[in-house]
Write a protein that holds these residues in place. Structure first.
Motif, mmCIF file in Angstrom:
data_model
loop_
_atom_site.group_PDB
_atom_site.id
_atom_site.type_symbol
_atom_site.label_atom_id
_atom_site.label_comp_id
_atom_site.label_asym_id
_atom_site.label_seq_id
_atom_site.Cartn_x
_atom_site.Cartn_y
_atom_site.Cartn_z
ATOM 1 N N LEU A 184 0.819 -1.205 0.036
ATOM 2 C CA LEU A 184 -0.150 -0.235 -0.096
ATOM 3 C C LEU A 184 0.929 1.186 0.063
ATOM 4 C CD1 LEU A 184 -2.555 -1.095 2.811
ATOM 5 C CD2 LEU A 184 -2.938 -1.186 0.300
ATOM 6 N N ASP A 185 0.393 2.349 -0.697
ATOM 7 C CA ASP A 185 1.402 3.307 -0.724
ATOM 8 C C ASP A 185 0.969 4.489 0.433
ATOM 9 O OD1 ASP A 185 -1.233 4.903 -1.362
ATOM 10 O OD2 ASP A 185 -1.055 5.001 -3.383
ATOM 11 N N ARG A 186 1.575 5.181 0.674
ATOM 12 C CA ARG A 186 1.652 6.227 1.819
ATOM 13 C C ARG A 186 0.198 6.638 2.123
ATOM 14 N NH1 ARG A 186 5.385 8.380 5.018
ATOM 15 N NH2 ARG A 186 7.018 7.907 3.590
ATOM 16 N N ASN A 187 -0.544 7.178 1.084
ATOM 17 C CA ASN A 187 -2.102 7.688 1.304
ATOM 18 C C ASN A 187 -2.849 6.284 1.957
ATOM 19 O OD1 ASN A 187 -1.273 10.298 0.505
ATOM 20 N ND2 ASN A 187 -1.925 9.866 -1.393
ATOM 21 N N THR A 229 -10.998 -8.470 3.198
ATOM 22 C CA THR A 229 -10.019 -8.484 1.955
ATOM 23 C C THR A 229 -10.809 -8.997 0.666
ATOM 24 O OG1 THR A 229 -8.661 -9.743 3.463
ATOM 25 C CG2 THR A 229 -7.984 -9.899 1.032
ATOM 26 N N VAL A 230 -10.871 -7.973 -0.196
ATOM 27 C CA VAL A 230 -11.523 -7.971 -1.325
ATOM 28 C C VAL A 230 -10.736 -8.515 -2.740
ATOM 29 C CG1 VAL A 230 -13.383 -6.710 -0.672
ATOM 30 C CG2 VAL A 230 -11.458 -5.684 -1.994
ATOM 31 N N VAL A 231 -11.366 -8.880 -3.733
ATOM 32 C CA VAL A 231 -10.675 -9.299 -5.061
ATOM 33 C C VAL A 231 -11.595 -8.660 -6.217
ATOM 34 C CG1 VAL A 231 -11.733 -11.555 -5.005
ATOM 35 C CG2 VAL A 231 -9.411 -11.165 -6.184
ATOM 36 N N GLY A 265 -7.131 -6.141 -2.558
ATOM 37 C CA GLY A 265 -7.241 -5.240 -1.785
ATOM 38 C C GLY A 265 -8.004 -4.926 -0.271
ATOM 39 N N ILE A 266 -8.062 -3.951 0.482
ATOM 40 C CA ILE A 266 -8.790 -4.004 1.565
ATOM 41 C C ILE A 266 -10.195 -3.289 1.348
ATOM 42 C CG2 ILE A 266 -8.819 -3.369 4.074
ATOM 43 C CD1 ILE A 266 -5.938 -4.082 4.044
ATOM 44 N N GLY A 267 -11.198 -3.892 1.535
ATOM 45 C CA GLY A 267 -12.494 -3.068 1.183
ATOM 46 C C GLY A 267 -12.971 -2.503 2.469
ATOM 47 N N ILE A 294 -17.653 0.860 -0.147
ATOM 48 C CA ILE A 294 -17.804 2.343 -0.256
ATOM 49 C C ILE A 294 -16.017 2.585 -0.649
ATOM 50 C CG2 ILE A 294 -19.340 2.899 1.128
ATOM 51 C CD1 ILE A 294 -17.737 3.784 3.415
ATOM 52 N N HIS A 295 -15.264 1.932 -0.336
ATOM 53 C CA HIS A 295 -13.876 2.215 -0.798
ATOM 54 C C HIS A 295 -12.748 1.319 -0.689
ATOM 55 C CE1 HIS A 295 -10.462 5.161 -1.248
ATOM 56 N NE2 HIS A 295 -9.790 4.449 -0.190
ATOM 57 N N VAL A 296 -11.874 0.865 -1.525
ATOM 58 C CA VAL A 296 -11.124 -0.098 -1.499
ATOM 59 C C VAL A 296 -9.442 0.448 -1.473
ATOM 60 C CG1 VAL A 296 -10.067 -1.880 -2.830
ATOM 61 C CG2 VAL A 296 -12.548 -1.425 -2.952
ATOM 62 N N LEU A 297 -8.757 0.148 -0.565
ATOM 63 C CA LEU A 297 -7.149 0.321 -0.763
ATOM 64 C C LEU A 297 -6.597 -0.836 -1.464
ATOM 65 C CD1 LEU A 297 -6.954 0.844 3.217
ATOM 66 C CD2 LEU A 297 -7.480 2.575 1.542
#
Length: 127
Positions: free
Chosen positions: A9-12, A33-35, A80-82, A90-93
């Motif tokens: 994961l990047d800094r943000n 955890t999402v795919v 990613g992490i959902g 609502i958001h995915v890292l």
């Protein structure tokens, strides 16, 4: 054996994950955890709820290793992490291959630290 920690994961995204896993945050966000197989449709990869900053990172790293061994990540799918709210994503890292941390930056820890991290606490919280 020297352990290496992958940077996924990047800094943000790391800052966002740190905010989401804050033990004092109430109500707790729902993280999974999402795919996505490049259909732009994310689905839950594992129904296990993620708790704690380090536990989220390690879980994501293990999923990446599993999909990488199959030859699927990063070419055929994204991981990613959902962040879910009311059972809606609502958001995915999104995990990116950013290399590994130098071994001098990897912190060695005890099993106690892993357990406390998994439940969202630190040594200072229990002392």
């Amino acid at each position: 054996m020297i352990e290496q920690e992958r940077r996924l994961l990047d800094r943000n995204d790391l800052n966002k994950l740190y905010e989401l896993t804050n033990p004092k945050l109430s109500p707790k966000p729902t993280l999974h955890t999402v795919v996505s197989y490049y259909e732009n449709e994310w689905r839950i990869e594992d129904s296990h709820l993620l708790r704690g900053y380090r536990a989220c990172n390690r879980t994501l790293e293990s999923k990446v290793r599993r999909y990488e061994a199959k030859g699927a990540w990063p070419y055929q799918c994204q991981l990613g992490i959902g962040l879910f709210e009311n059972d809606k994503l609502i958001h995915v890292l999104i995990a990116k291959d950013l290399g590994v941390k130098p071994s001098s930056q990897v912190k060695t820890n005890l099993p106690l630290d892993d357990i406390l991290s998994a439940i969202g606490l630190s040594r200072n919280d229990v002392m």
